[in-house]
Scaffold this motif. Structure first.
Motif, mmCIF file in Angstrom:
data_model
loop_
_atom_site.group_PDB
_atom_site.id
_atom_site.type_symbol
_atom_site.label_atom_id
_atom_site.label_comp_id
_atom_site.label_asym_id
_atom_site.label_seq_id
_atom_site.Cartn_x
_atom_site.Cartn_y
_atom_site.Cartn_z
ATOM 1 N N UNK A 38 6.349 18.709 -20.783
ATOM 2 C CA UNK A 38 6.493 20.029 -20.695
ATOM 3 C C UNK A 38 6.908 20.527 -21.609
ATOM 4 N N UNK A 39 6.720 21.947 -21.270
ATOM 5 C CA UNK A 39 6.724 22.432 -22.785
ATOM 6 C C UNK A 39 7.348 22.340 -23.707
ATOM 7 N N UNK A 40 8.049 22.220 -25.025
ATOM 8 C CA UNK A 40 6.606 23.523 -25.265
ATOM 9 C C UNK A 40 4.969 22.732 -25.988
ATOM 10 N N UNK A 41 4.851 21.564 -25.369
ATOM 11 C CA UNK A 41 3.965 21.252 -25.701
ATOM 12 C C UNK A 41 2.274 21.991 -25.065
ATOM 13 N N UNK A 42 1.313 21.976 -25.522
ATOM 14 C CA UNK A 42 0.394 22.566 -26.107
ATOM 15 C C UNK A 42 -0.711 21.682 -25.037
ATOM 16 N N UNK A 43 -0.885 21.708 -24.169
ATOM 17 C CA UNK A 43 -2.287 20.395 -23.190
ATOM 18 C C UNK A 43 -3.806 21.389 -22.847
ATOM 19 N N UNK A 44 -4.458 20.440 -22.969
ATOM 20 C CA UNK A 44 -5.382 20.780 -22.891
ATOM 21 C C UNK A 44 -6.123 20.556 -21.088
ATOM 22 N N UNK A 102 0.637 -1.223 0.050
ATOM 23 C CA UNK A 102 -0.005 0.254 0.329
ATOM 24 C C UNK A 102 0.892 1.228 0.213
ATOM 25 N N UNK A 103 0.848 2.130 -0.928
ATOM 26 C CA UNK A 103 1.197 3.048 -1.509
ATOM 27 C C UNK A 103 0.701 4.524 -1.447
ATOM 28 N N UNK A 104 1.199 5.721 -0.612
ATOM 29 C CA UNK A 104 0.504 7.053 -0.587
ATOM 30 C C UNK A 104 1.531 7.946 -1.149
ATOM 31 N N UNK A 105 0.907 8.929 -2.186
ATOM 32 C CA UNK A 105 1.731 9.965 -2.564
ATOM 33 C C UNK A 105 0.930 11.010 -2.747
ATOM 34 N N UNK A 106 1.705 12.281 -1.721
ATOM 35 C CA UNK A 106 1.221 13.195 -1.613
ATOM 36 C C UNK A 106 3.027 14.154 -2.129
ATOM 37 N N UNK A 107 2.021 15.436 -1.739
ATOM 38 C CA UNK A 107 3.018 16.578 -2.023
ATOM 39 C C UNK A 107 2.070 18.096 -1.740
ATOM 40 N N UNK A 108 2.803 18.446 -2.507
ATOM 41 C CA UNK A 108 2.376 20.496 -2.781
ATOM 42 C C UNK A 108 1.640 20.476 -3.748
ATOM 43 N N UNK A 109 0.509 20.953 -4.432
ATOM 44 C CA UNK A 109 -0.061 21.020 -5.163
ATOM 45 C C UNK A 109 0.401 22.323 -6.719
ATOM 46 N N UNK A 110 0.866 21.552 -6.744
ATOM 47 C CA UNK A 110 2.529 22.637 -8.134
ATOM 48 C C UNK A 110 2.031 21.857 -9.419
ATOM 49 N N UNK A 111 2.848 22.352 -9.788
ATOM 50 C CA UNK A 111 2.921 21.887 -11.266
ATOM 51 C C UNK A 111 4.149 21.742 -11.995
ATOM 52 N N UNK A 162 1.447 24.162 -17.043
ATOM 53 C CA UNK A 162 -0.421 25.474 -16.856
ATOM 54 C C UNK A 162 -1.483 24.807 -15.543
ATOM 55 N N UNK A 163 -1.021 23.419 -15.558
ATOM 56 C CA UNK A 163 -2.005 22.826 -15.083
ATOM 57 C C UNK A 163 -1.972 21.997 -13.789
ATOM 58 N N UNK A 164 -2.440 22.465 -12.124
ATOM 59 C CA UNK A 164 -2.124 21.991 -11.683
ATOM 60 C C UNK A 164 -1.563 20.399 -10.598
ATOM 61 N N UNK A 165 -0.801 19.726 -10.787
ATOM 62 C CA UNK A 165 -0.635 18.586 -10.124
ATOM 63 C C UNK A 165 -2.170 17.451 -9.985
ATOM 64 N N UNK A 166 -2.551 18.247 -8.794
ATOM 65 C CA UNK A 166 -3.599 17.524 -8.522
ATOM 66 C C UNK A 166 -4.614 17.189 -9.783
#
Length: 756
Positions: A370-376, A344-353, A358-362
């Protein structure tokens, strides 16, 4: 009973762990090349449980310190009711993302062997007791993408194991490197030595190729700095990603000793495990749970047949030394036949990017775009033209659907001709060749042979060409097949501009078959090209032109012939005539040249005297320069002493009037080359009026002695002939009637007179 309950509770807390192999959240024993990301954490626990008494020692037997054989773990009413005879292993682990591509972590194992026997020796020896294992530190670095496809990742893992485990308790060594390399006591929960591990990891995500599989493999080396065994550690696992939540997997992993002096090399004896299982993801809490079954490959070979299991037992005797000093021995077994395993593992962290998209990790479902890829909005790359190259990286974002592209999203251009393969009608054009709009080599003259191969790039349109683009000339006459009006001309035959054999005299018989190539226009000829009437045949008439010996004076017998020629010229006024004089090589060059010129002028002078205009006549002397036969034999020299009648100026070709080939005769390759003076035998000259005997040597001497005298006589006669010709020319200019020529000629002059 209370002790057992406490231990089982501890095991329950540690039952969900990665055993032995650390890093990653995929499967159980396999490692992956992913990292947590900067300032992210992972906490995990897990372990194995087995209820197999053969998972302690082979045949569940051991020899106590008194030399007696004892048997472990049998069911009996006298033993504690409901007890579980089995082995437990678990750990707690923690990892931290120091950078996006670097994790560090630590793991603390916990072990317990619930081993008992009838005699109680196992308990006295502390074989059935739990304890801590060696503390393990590790760092995992995701390496840059230097090679392989873009859907492959690699990582390097460094392990450092510190010998903090308990000694003298437990019975089965949890890792093969715990075996003492010198044959001393082996401890179940510690290596009793610092261990350094170096591992390479490869992860291949086939989801990017449209296949829902992820394959992880690792290969590592554990190196001991004491009496521990050096060990190769390996694992591989295939994961089927049915959806985002459930992922079945199949793993194969193990450990293999090498360089151990106390125990023989035997991969099948060392740990070798096949693990089917399933991984369940709980996205909201970012929790991963995995469970499976460890199947010991080595134990499958012998099963539960004690005789087979004990065959090579003497080579793998473990020396046990308890914490109380108790001594025992037993045959080494690597793992239980079957064990349950979970983590059983639990992964957590600050909600960075982490991937800066431009999309938060959560919320980021694609955390590695990674840039320069355009994302939805989900953080996943957009691929507008569906060529599997994300927008931003795609240098050709409007590629038609289904077209194969290169790594930057542009249509493939295999032959590098600037025309993409899907438009290229000639996809194998050699590099550097100029092409048209559909990728085919240029063919400027449109003869189906591309310019880069065309040796005749300006061939007229419609002309058939050969393999190198040059017009075909089937009959090899120098006129290409297209404009060639006579494509079957025999090889070597001279032709005109239309490719047809030359017919100089325009009598309908080509020159190469014409036996009389100087036939005058309008004269009927036979199939050989010769006039049907001899009086119209210049080649026949010229034979009647004869001169006095060694002179330019015409014999009277020549007059009828000349009159016939004059009649032809009067009948065909457009014809001009060139009279050519030729001699053999007897005599000097200067004399022969003058004699040939004078004889030619004698003929034209006669014709002018008969009313033929001077501009229709031309007299040329060639001397010895244009023989038609050899000058060695009498017969050959006789043929060379001749007059030729060449008509000219009676038809035109192109813009120029055809003239008699006077100068070209001097370069005629078909003419017979003159022999040297040494080739001429003096006795063969018929004009030398010297009586010779049969002896050849005397003939030569006689001719030599008479040479100077004969030369003087010839010069005298030549001067006299010139005077006579002038007198006759003056008489012919008078209005009086021209005397009728003699009907016959002297017998000696029946043939053309030879030159001196």
């Amino acid at each position: 009973m209370k002790k057992l309950t406490l231990i089982l509770a501890l095991a329950q807390a540690a039952v969900f762990a990665q055993t032995g192999l650390l890093g990653g959240k995929t499967g159980l024993h396999q490692q992956d090349a992913n990292t947590l990301g900067f300032f992210h954490f992972r906490v995990g626990t897990g372990g194995t449980i087995a209820t197999d008494n053969w998972g302690y020692t082979r045949g569940a037997l051991f020899t106590d310190q008194y030399g007696r054989t004892q048997e472990l773990d049998v069911w009996d009413a006298r033993m504690e009711k409901g007890r579980i005879d089995g082995a437990l292993a678990g750990n707690f682990n923690f990892a931290f993302g120091l950078r996006d591509d670097l994790d560090i972590g630590v793991s603390l194992p916990i072990y317990y062997d619930h081993a008992k026997d009838y005699s109680g020796e196992a308990i006295r020896a502390h074989m059935g007791k739990g304890g801590l294992g060696d503390l393990q530190f590790y760092a995992k670095y995701r390496t840059p993408h230097f090679f392989g496809p873009d859907y492959m990742k690699t990582a390097a893992v460094v392990d450092l194991t510190v010998p903090t485990g308990w000694r003298g308790v437990g019975i089965r060594p949890r890792h093969v490197w715990f075996l003492d390399n010198e044959g001393g006591p082996t401890y179940a929960y510690t290596a009793n030595s610092v261990m350094l591990g170096l591992t390479g990891v490869v992860s291949v995500d086939y989801n990017k190729k449209g296949v829902p599989l992820v394959w992880n493999s690792s290969l590592g080396l554990m190196i001991g700095f004491g009496d521990a065994s050096n060990t190769l550690v390996y694992s591989t696992g295939v994961n089927l990603e049915i959806n985002d939540y459930i992922q079945p997997f199949l793993e194969f992993s193990g450990e293999m000793r090498f360089g151990n002096d106390a125990y023989p090399f035997s991969p099948i004896t060392d740990p070798m495990v096949l693990t089917p299982g399933i991984n369940v993801k709980i996205p909201f809490f970012n929790i991963d749970f995995a469970a499976g079954i460890d199947i010991g490959i080595g134990n499958l070979v012998d099963g539960y047949d004690r005789k087979d299991a004990m065959d090579n037992c003497k080579d793998f005797q473990i020396k046990f030394k308890g914490e109380t000093g108790y001594r025992a021995s037993y045959c080494y077994v690597a793992q239980p036949l079957i064990a349950g395993i979970a983590k059983l593992t639990w992964t957590f962290g600050f909600d960075g990017d982490d991937d800066n998209d431009g999309v938060k990790n959560r919320k980021d479902k694609c955390p590695e775009t990674f840039p320069p890829i355009v994302v939805d909005e989900d953080g996943c790359g957009i691929d507008t033209d569906e060529d599997k190259v994300f927008d931003g990286l795609d240098k050709c974002p409007d590629t038609p659907k289904g077209v194969a592209v290169d790594s930057v999203g542009c249509p493939l251009d295999t032959d590098e001709d600037t025309v993409p393969d899907y438009k290229d009608m000639c996809p194998e054009t050699p590099k550097g060749v100029k092409v048209d709009s559909v990728g085919c080599p240029l063919d400027t003259d449109e003869d189906t042979v591309p310019d880069y191969k065309d040796q005749c790039p300006e061939t007229p349109k419609g002309v058939k060409v050969d393999s190198v683009g040059c017009p075909l000339d089937s009959d090899k006459d120098g006129v290409f097949d297209g404009p060639d009006k006579c494509p079957d001309t025999p090889q070597g035959v001279a032709v005109d501009a239309d490719g047809c054999p030359l017919d100089t005299d325009k009598d309908g018989v080509p020159d190469y078959r014409d036996k009389c190539p100087n036939t005058l226009p309008g004269i009927q000829v036979n199939k050989r090209g010769c006039p049907l009437r001899r009086k119209e045949d210049l080649d026949y008439l010229k034979k009647g032109i004869q001169f006095e010996f060694d002179s330019a004076k015409l014999l009277k017998s020549s007059y009828p012939t000349l009159d016939d020629i004059i009649a032809l010229l009067e009948k065909i006024p457009e014809v001009k005539l060139e009279v050519q004089g030729h001699t053999d090589i007897v005599g000097t060059e200067d004399y022969n040249q003058k004699l040939s010129e004078d004889r030619a002028h004698s003929v034209t002078d006669y014709m002018e005297s008969k009313g033929i205009a001077a501009d229709r006549l031309r007299a040329i002397g060639f001397g010895t320069r244009v023989p038609v036969a050899d000058n060695v034999s009498d017969e050959g020299r006789a043929k060379n002493r001749r007059v030729e009648l060449i008509p000219f100026g009676y038809y035109t070709e192109g813009d120029g009037t055809v003239a008699a080939p006077s100068d070209s005769l001097l370069n005629d390759s078909t003419a017979v080359p003159p022999p040297t003076k040494s080739d001429v035998k003096p006795e063969s000259k018929p004009e030398v009026k010297v009586k010779l005997k049969a002896n050849a040597e005397k003939k030569v001497r006689s001719a030599s002695k008479a040479g100077l005298k004969r030369l003087k006589n010839m010069r005298d006669r030549a001067e006299k002939a010139v005077v006579e010709m002038k007198s006759e020319a003056a008489a012919a200019a008078k209005p009086a009637e021209t005397p009728k020529p003699a009907e016959t000629a002297p017998a000696k002059a029946s043939a053309p007179a030879p030159a001196p």
